[in-house]
Scaffold this motif. Structure first.
Motif, mmCIF file in Angstrom:
data_model
loop_
_atom_site.group_PDB
_atom_site.id
_atom_site.type_symbol
_atom_site.label_atom_id
_atom_site.label_comp_id
_atom_site.label_asym_id
_atom_site.label_seq_id
_atom_site.Cartn_x
_atom_site.Cartn_y
_atom_site.Cartn_z
ATOM 1 N N LEU A 23 17.709 8.190 -56.033
ATOM 2 C CA LEU A 23 17.353 7.570 -54.753
ATOM 3 C C LEU A 23 17.577 8.526 -53.587
ATOM 4 O O LEU A 23 16.807 8.517 -52.618
ATOM 5 C CB LEU A 23 18.164 6.291 -54.545
ATOM 6 N N GLU A 24 18.601 9.353 -53.680
ATOM 7 C CA GLU A 24 18.837 10.324 -52.617
ATOM 8 C C GLU A 24 17.712 11.363 -52.581
ATOM 9 O O GLU A 24 17.273 11.777 -51.508
ATOM 10 C CB GLU A 24 20.187 11.029 -52.833
ATOM 11 N N ASP A 25 17.260 11.744 -53.761
ATOM 12 C CA ASP A 25 16.136 12.676 -53.835
ATOM 13 C C ASP A 25 14.873 12.038 -53.246
ATOM 14 O O ASP A 25 14.135 12.671 -52.490
ATOM 15 C CB ASP A 25 15.906 13.084 -55.294
ATOM 16 N N VAL A 26 14.642 10.754 -53.597
ATOM 17 C CA VAL A 26 13.494 10.020 -53.051
ATOM 18 C C VAL A 26 13.635 9.882 -51.539
ATOM 19 O O VAL A 26 12.670 10.047 -50.785
ATOM 20 C CB VAL A 26 13.385 8.630 -53.713
ATOM 21 N N ARG A 27 14.834 9.570 -51.101
ATOM 22 C CA ARG A 27 15.097 9.393 -49.664
ATOM 23 C C ARG A 27 14.801 10.666 -48.888
ATOM 24 O O ARG A 27 14.206 10.627 -47.804
ATOM 25 C CB ARG A 27 16.553 8.978 -49.479
ATOM 26 N N SER A 28 15.216 11.805 -49.423
ATOM 27 C CA SER A 28 14.975 13.079 -48.762
ATOM 28 C C SER A 28 13.479 13.381 -48.659
ATOM 29 O O SER A 28 12.983 13.774 -47.594
ATOM 30 C CB SER A 28 15.687 14.199 -49.525
ATOM 31 N N ASN A 29 12.762 13.168 -49.768
ATOM 32 C CA ASN A 29 11.323 13.437 -49.764
ATOM 33 C C ASN A 29 10.576 12.445 -48.878
ATOM 34 O O ASN A 29 9.606 12.805 -48.202
ATOM 35 C CB ASN A 29 10.777 13.360 -51.197
ATOM 36 N N TRP A 30 11.028 11.191 -48.882
ATOM 37 C CA TRP A 30 10.374 10.160 -48.067
ATOM 38 C C TRP A 30 10.569 10.433 -46.589
ATOM 39 O O TRP A 30 9.708 10.144 -45.762
ATOM 40 C CB TRP A 30 10.917 8.781 -48.435
ATOM 41 N N LYS A 52 10.768 13.411 -45.192
ATOM 42 C CA LYS A 52 9.798 14.456 -44.842
ATOM 43 C C LYS A 52 8.397 13.857 -44.735
ATOM 44 O O LYS A 52 7.622 14.201 -43.835
ATOM 45 C CB LYS A 52 9.814 15.558 -45.900
ATOM 46 N N LEU A 53 8.075 12.946 -45.667
ATOM 47 C CA LEU A 53 6.759 12.317 -45.650
ATOM 48 C C LEU A 53 6.589 11.449 -44.402
ATOM 49 O O LEU A 53 5.502 11.413 -43.817
ATOM 50 C CB LEU A 53 6.581 11.465 -46.908
ATOM 51 N N SER A 54 7.640 10.753 -43.986
ATOM 52 C CA SER A 54 7.554 9.891 -42.808
ATOM 53 C C SER A 54 7.316 10.694 -41.544
ATOM 54 O O SER A 54 6.555 10.281 -40.659
ATOM 55 C CB SER A 54 8.836 9.060 -42.670
ATOM 56 N N VAL A 55 7.963 11.856 -41.441
ATOM 57 C CA VAL A 55 7.732 12.731 -40.288
ATOM 58 C C VAL A 55 6.278 13.204 -40.277
ATOM 59 O O VAL A 55 5.609 13.229 -39.230
ATOM 60 C CB VAL A 55 8.690 13.937 -40.319
ATOM 61 N N ASN A 62 3.816 11.605 -41.611
ATOM 62 C CA ASN A 62 2.989 10.429 -41.310
ATOM 63 C C ASN A 62 2.867 10.189 -39.810
ATOM 64 O O ASN A 62 1.815 9.768 -39.319
ATOM 65 C CB ASN A 62 3.578 9.181 -41.983
ATOM 66 N N VAL A 63 3.946 10.439 -39.069
ATOM 67 C CA VAL A 63 3.904 10.280 -37.615
ATOM 68 C C VAL A 63 2.868 11.226 -37.016
ATOM 69 O O VAL A 63 2.058 10.845 -36.152
ATOM 70 C CB VAL A 63 5.295 10.545 -37.000
ATOM 71 N N VAL A 64 2.882 12.468 -37.492
ATOM 72 C CA VAL A 64 1.897 13.449 -37.022
ATOM 73 C C VAL A 64 0.479 12.996 -37.390
ATOM 74 O O VAL A 64 -0.458 13.098 -36.589
ATOM 75 C CB VAL A 64 2.193 14.840 -37.622
ATOM 76 N N MET A 65 0.313 12.478 -38.620
ATOM 77 C CA MET A 65 -1.001 12.038 -39.076
ATOM 78 C C MET A 65 -1.512 10.852 -38.265
ATOM 79 O O MET A 65 -2.702 10.771 -37.952
ATOM 80 C CB MET A 65 -0.938 11.658 -40.561
ATOM 81 N N VAL A 66 -0.619 9.917 -37.911
ATOM 82 C CA VAL A 66 -1.035 8.756 -37.108
ATOM 83 C C VAL A 66 -1.540 9.210 -35.749
ATOM 84 O O VAL A 66 -2.586 8.745 -35.262
ATOM 85 C CB VAL A 66 0.150 7.773 -36.952
ATOM 86 N N ILE A 67 -0.813 10.140 -35.125
ATOM 87 C CA ILE A 67 -1.253 10.659 -33.818
ATOM 88 C C ILE A 67 -2.606 11.351 -33.952
ATOM 89 O O ILE A 67 -3.507 11.172 -33.122
ATOM 90 C CB ILE A 67 -0.198 11.631 -33.254
#
Length: 283
Positions: A211-218, A220-223, A225-230
C-alpha cells in the motif's frame, strides 16, 4: 479567437495526442501477450485510455481541420466528460493517499509500515484474498526478496529497503525468536517463514508495504492529473472556439449567420395583385 488560429491550434494538439495514443495502445497489446501478473494489472486501463484518446483526438482533428461541426460537438462533449471524470478521480486519489506512511526504526535506515495506518478503502483491497493472491504472485515473480538473500546483518543496519522489501522480505524488527521469549509479539512475527516462497508474504506488514508503494505512485499520478486537468480545460476552451468557427463556415460567411429567412407576404398582397392584373386587362 481568430478563426484560422483556433482551428489550426486545436488540430495540431489533437494530431499530437492522436500520435501519442499509438504507443499507449501498443504497450497494452504487448502486456496482453505477457504472462507476468504484475503487468496484467495495467493492461486493460492502458488499452482503454489509449483507445479513448485515439477516438477523441481523431474527432477533434477532423472537426477542426475540415470544419465538421458535429465531430467537434462529439469531441467537446467527450472532453467535458473526460475532464470531469479525471477531476473526480484526482480528488478521490488525494483523499485516499492522505493517510499512511512509514515508521522509522531505531538504528536502521529503512522504515516499517503498519496496515492500520492506511485508508479503509485501500485496506479493503489488499485484505481481499483473491486480490492478495494476485499481488503475492506478482511479488514472487519480480524476485524482489531474492535481491536480499546475500545481505549480511550489517547490510540491514546500513542499507535502505523499499516498502515491499521491508514488509515482505523480513520479519518485523521488533520480533524476538529467542527460546526463552514469553512476551506477546506482533502477530506478523508468527507468520514469518524462512522458506523463499513464504517469507512474510502473508504478513500485514507486507500488505502495508504494498500500500505504501501504491500510495507513492498514486501521489505522483495525482500531481500529473492536476496538470492534465488544467491542460484539458485549456484545450476545451480552444475547442469551443473551433466549434463556433465550424458553425460559421456552414453559412459561407465568417462573421455569423447571413442567410435571408423566407418572408411571407401580407394578406392583402394577393388581392392587390389580382386587382392590378384585372385593371390592366380591362384598360
Amino acid at each position: 479567437m481568430n478563426h484560422r488560429f483556433s482551428n489550426t491550434l486545436i488540430g495540431l494538439l489533437n494530431l499530437l495526442t492522436l500520435l501519442a495514443s499509438i504507443p499507449i495502445i501498443a504497450a497494452g497489446l504487448k502486456m496482453a501477450k505477457n504472462r507476468t501478473t504484475c503487468e496484467s494489472f495495467l493492461q486493460t486501463p492502458l488499452m482503454v485510455i489509449g483507445f479513448i484518446i485515439l477516438v477523441i483526438s481523431l474527432a477533434g482533428f477532423i472537426g477542426a481541420c475540415f470544419n465538421v461541426a458535429w465531430a467537434l460537438w462529439v469531441y467537446l462533449f467527450v472532453m467535458l466528460l473526460l475532464t470531469a471524470t479525471l477531476l473526480a478521480f484526482t480528488i478521490f486519489g488525494f483523499v485516499v493517499i492522505s493517510e499512511g506512511g512509514g515508521v522509522q526504526v531505531s538504528g536502521r535506515v529503512y522504515k516499517e509500515y503498519r496496515l492500520q495506518d492506511y485508508s479503509p478503502w485501500l485496506r479493503k483491497r489488499v485484505e481481499d484474498p483473491h486480490y492478495w493472491r494476485t499481488i503475492r504472485t506478482c511479488i514472487l515473480g519480480s524476485n524482489t526478496c531474492a535481491k536480499l538473500a546475500s545481505w549480511t546483518p550489517l547490510d540491514y543496519l546500513q542499507k535502505d529497503l523499499t516498502p515491499v522489501q521491508s514488509g515482505c522480505c523480513k520479519p518485523p524488527t521488533s520480533c524476538n525468536y529467542g527460546a526463552a521469549t514469553m512476551l506477546a509479539q506482533d502477530p506478523d512475527c508468527y507468520r514469518w517463514n524462512n522458506m523463499p516462497n513464504l517469507l512474510c508474504y502473508e504478513c500485514n506488514s507486507c500488505k502495508a508495504g504494498v500500500l505504501e508503494d501504491v500510495r507513492s505512485n498514486w501521489h505522483k499520478l495525482s500531481v500529473l492529473n492536476v496538470v492534465m486537468v488544467i491542460l484539458l480545460i485549456c484545450i476545451y476552451s480552444i475547442g469551443c472556439c473551433a466549434y463556433k468557427n465550424a458553425k460559421r463556415s456552414e453559412t459561407d460567411y465568417p462573421y455569423g449567420e447571413n442567410r435571408m429567412k423566407r418572408v411571407e407576404p401580407r394578406w392583402d398582397f394577393y388581392w392587390r395583385r389580382w386587382w392590378r392584373d384585372r385593371r390592366d386587362f380591362l384598360y
